[in-house]
Design a protein around this motif. Structure first.
Motif, short mmCIF file in Angstrom:
data_model
loop_
_atom_site.label_atom_id
_atom_site.label_comp_id
_atom_site.label_asym_id
_atom_site.label_seq_id
_atom_site.Cartn_x
_atom_site.Cartn_y
_atom_site.Cartn_z
N ASP A 28 -15.57 0.93 0.20
CA ASP A 28 -14.26 1.54 -0.04
C ASP A 28 -14.29 2.30 -1.37
OD1 ASP A 28 -11.66 2.24 -0.26
OD2 ASP A 28 -10.83 0.21 -0.11
N PRO A 29 -13.90 3.57 -1.39
CA PRO A 29 -13.89 4.34 -2.65
C PRO A 29 -13.01 3.70 -3.72
CG PRO A 29 -13.64 5.81 -0.77
CD PRO A 29 -13.55 4.42 -0.23
N LEU A 30 -11.94 3.02 -3.29
CA LEU A 30 -11.08 2.35 -4.26
C LEU A 30 -11.82 1.23 -4.98
CD1 LEU A 30 -7.72 2.16 -2.24
CD2 LEU A 30 -8.31 3.74 -4.09
N GLU A 31 -12.70 0.55 -4.25
CA GLU A 31 -13.49 -0.51 -4.87
C GLU A 31 -14.47 0.07 -5.90
OE1 GLU A 31 -16.53 -4.18 -3.66
OE2 GLU A 31 -15.70 -2.85 -2.11
N VAL A 32 -15.06 1.20 -5.55
CA VAL A 32 -15.96 1.87 -6.49
C VAL A 32 -15.21 2.29 -7.75
CG1 VAL A 32 -17.51 3.83 -6.83
CG2 VAL A 32 -17.42 2.70 -4.60
N GLU A 33 -14.03 2.85 -7.54
CA GLU A 33 -13.21 3.28 -8.67
C GLU A 33 -12.83 2.09 -9.56
OE1 GLU A 33 -11.56 6.11 -11.09
OE2 GLU A 33 -12.80 6.39 -9.30
#
Length: 442
Positions: free
Chosen positions: A170-175
């Protein structure tokens, strides 16, 4: 070398250099643009209603196409319908102007325009060189930004692999991981700063206020270390391999550094684009004035041919009248002549000769208006030419300033652009006030 021949070569060179840098000089003209279908009905005569002829020169604030129209000292006229007179008036194409200057005056104006062409041509070459340098700098900056963007994207992909391996992340997790790493880095910097302060205070005398400050700093360091452990654990939980914590931190910090560099490069790129737009504006005004001087020379060439023929006709007619009166004088005062000289014709000849001398002295060709008791006035021409001539020193200063620009230079104000519109608006307002004054007096 003939100046006109030199300048035609210069114009070709300008167009070649402009094409080399990927833009056309006549893409934009500095005055307002007429939209298709907005021309006057008189200007549509003889052409289909929907055909729009792109303007390529400015006649004051009015754009026009020099192939189909004439710039008559601020007025745009159709070549098919009208003829421009140098006193500012205009007549139907089949008519002739009532007032003309002397041929020597026309020659001086052509020489003046030719000199202005040469100055503007040199400035245009300098401006094109500036535009070429700015264009190369912008291309280089864009390449740097693209390279850094690709590098940042590669680091982002590496970070995704460290977090999720082959699974979709998930991109949110990366962010979230990125923010934690950045916070962890800031926290470490705070710990190091606090340690330096503690070391400094311990070397000084232990007064009560300093002891309290030392205690506060040591307490803050302890909490920061605990927070560091907690954040590190949270990051490790999100990683595929918890041993990759150091690698993750290095990737995030390197990517963050690259993104900051990209941001700074984009600021510089914006400045250079502003400089490039200003340089193109200056070049557009120079190019328009060059084309206008060529256009005016073409107008003067036709006038020169006409007034030269008129002067020759007047000189030949004057010789005929002079010879006739001289013959009458000789015949009247011979011993065997009984009659008296034709005093009326002699007086007419003398008056006409005096008028001819006065007109030639004032650099004007005697025309029909002389016999109607009127005088020729070419101040409108002088004023129109003066506005073009006044812009040349402005262009020189702008070109010099554009040469000295760098990445730290702020956006500059273009003198010739501001002067171009101010000049023309002032002249427009003055002409309106003159018209209203003349109508009131009537």
């Amino acid at each position: 070398m003939n100046i006109r021949k030199w300048f035609s070569t210069t114009v070709v060179l300008l167009l070649f250099i402009a094409a080399t840098f990927g833009f056309e000089i006549d893409e934009v003209i500095p005055c307002r643009v007429i939209k298709p279908g907005r021309q006057r009905n008189s200007e549509r005569k003889g052409r289909p209603r929907n055909i729009f002829i792109k303007p390529n020169v400015c006649c004051g604030l009015k754009p026009f196409n020099s192939k189909t129209h004439i710039c008559c000292l601020g007025k745009v006229l159709s070549k098919e319908s009208y003829k421009c007179c140098l006193d500012g008036s205009f007549v139907p194409i089949e008519s002739i102007c009532l007032c003309h200057p002397a041929s020597m005056w026309v020659v001086k104006q052509i020489e003046k325009l030719t000199s202005m062409e040469a100055q503007l041509g040199n400035l245009a070459i300098n401006c094109l060189e500036i535009i070429g340098n700015l264009h190369q700098t912008i291309v280089r900056l864009q390449e740097d930004v693209e390279f850094m963007d690709r590098r940042a994207q590669d680091l982002y992909q590496k970070l995704i692999k460290l977090i999720g391996g082959k699974d979709i992340v998930d991109p949110l997790e990366v962010e979230h991981i990125v923010k934690l790493v950045l916070f962890l880095n800031e926290n470490e910097e705070s710990i190091q700063s606090a340690k330096k302060s503690v070391s400094y205070l311990t070397r000084m005398d232990s007064h009560q206020p300093q002891r309290l400050k030392l205690r506060s700093l040591r307490h803050a360091i302890q909490w920061s270390r605990k927070l560091k452990v907690l954040i590190t654990q949270e990051i490790q939980v999100s990683l595929e391999d918890q041993k990759d914590i150091k690698k993750t931190q290095d990737i995030v910090m390197e990517r963050e550094h690259i993104l900051k560099m990209v941001s700074l490069k984009n600021i510089v790129l914006t400045r250079y684009n502003d400089h490039l737009n200003n340089a193109k504006t200056v070049l557009a005004i120079i190019d328009s004035d060059i084309k206008l001087t060529i256009h005016l020379q073409s107008l003067l060439d036709g006038v020169l041919t006409l007034v030269t023929q008129m002067e020759q006709t007047f000189q030949e007619e004057n010789k005929v009248i002079s010879a006739k009166v001289t013959a009458q004088q000789d015949a009247a005062f011979t011993p065997d002549h009984i009659g008296l000289p034709n005093l009326k014709e002699l007086e007419l000849w003398l008056n006409r000769t005096m008028k001819l001398g006065q007109m030639l002295k004032a650099e004007q060709v005697p025309t029909m208006e002389v016999y109607l008791g009127q005088s020729c006035n070419f101040t409108s021409w002088d004023g129109f030419l003066q506005r073009i001539e006044t812009r040349i020193p402005m262009v020189m200063k702008d070109v010099e300033e554009l040469k000295n620009l760098n990445q730290d230079s702020p956006k500059i104000s273009i003198r010739v652009r501001d002067g171009f519109f101010k000049q023309l608006l002032d002249s427009k307002q003055s002409s309106k006030s003159n018209d209203s004054g003349s109508s009131t007096s009537d």
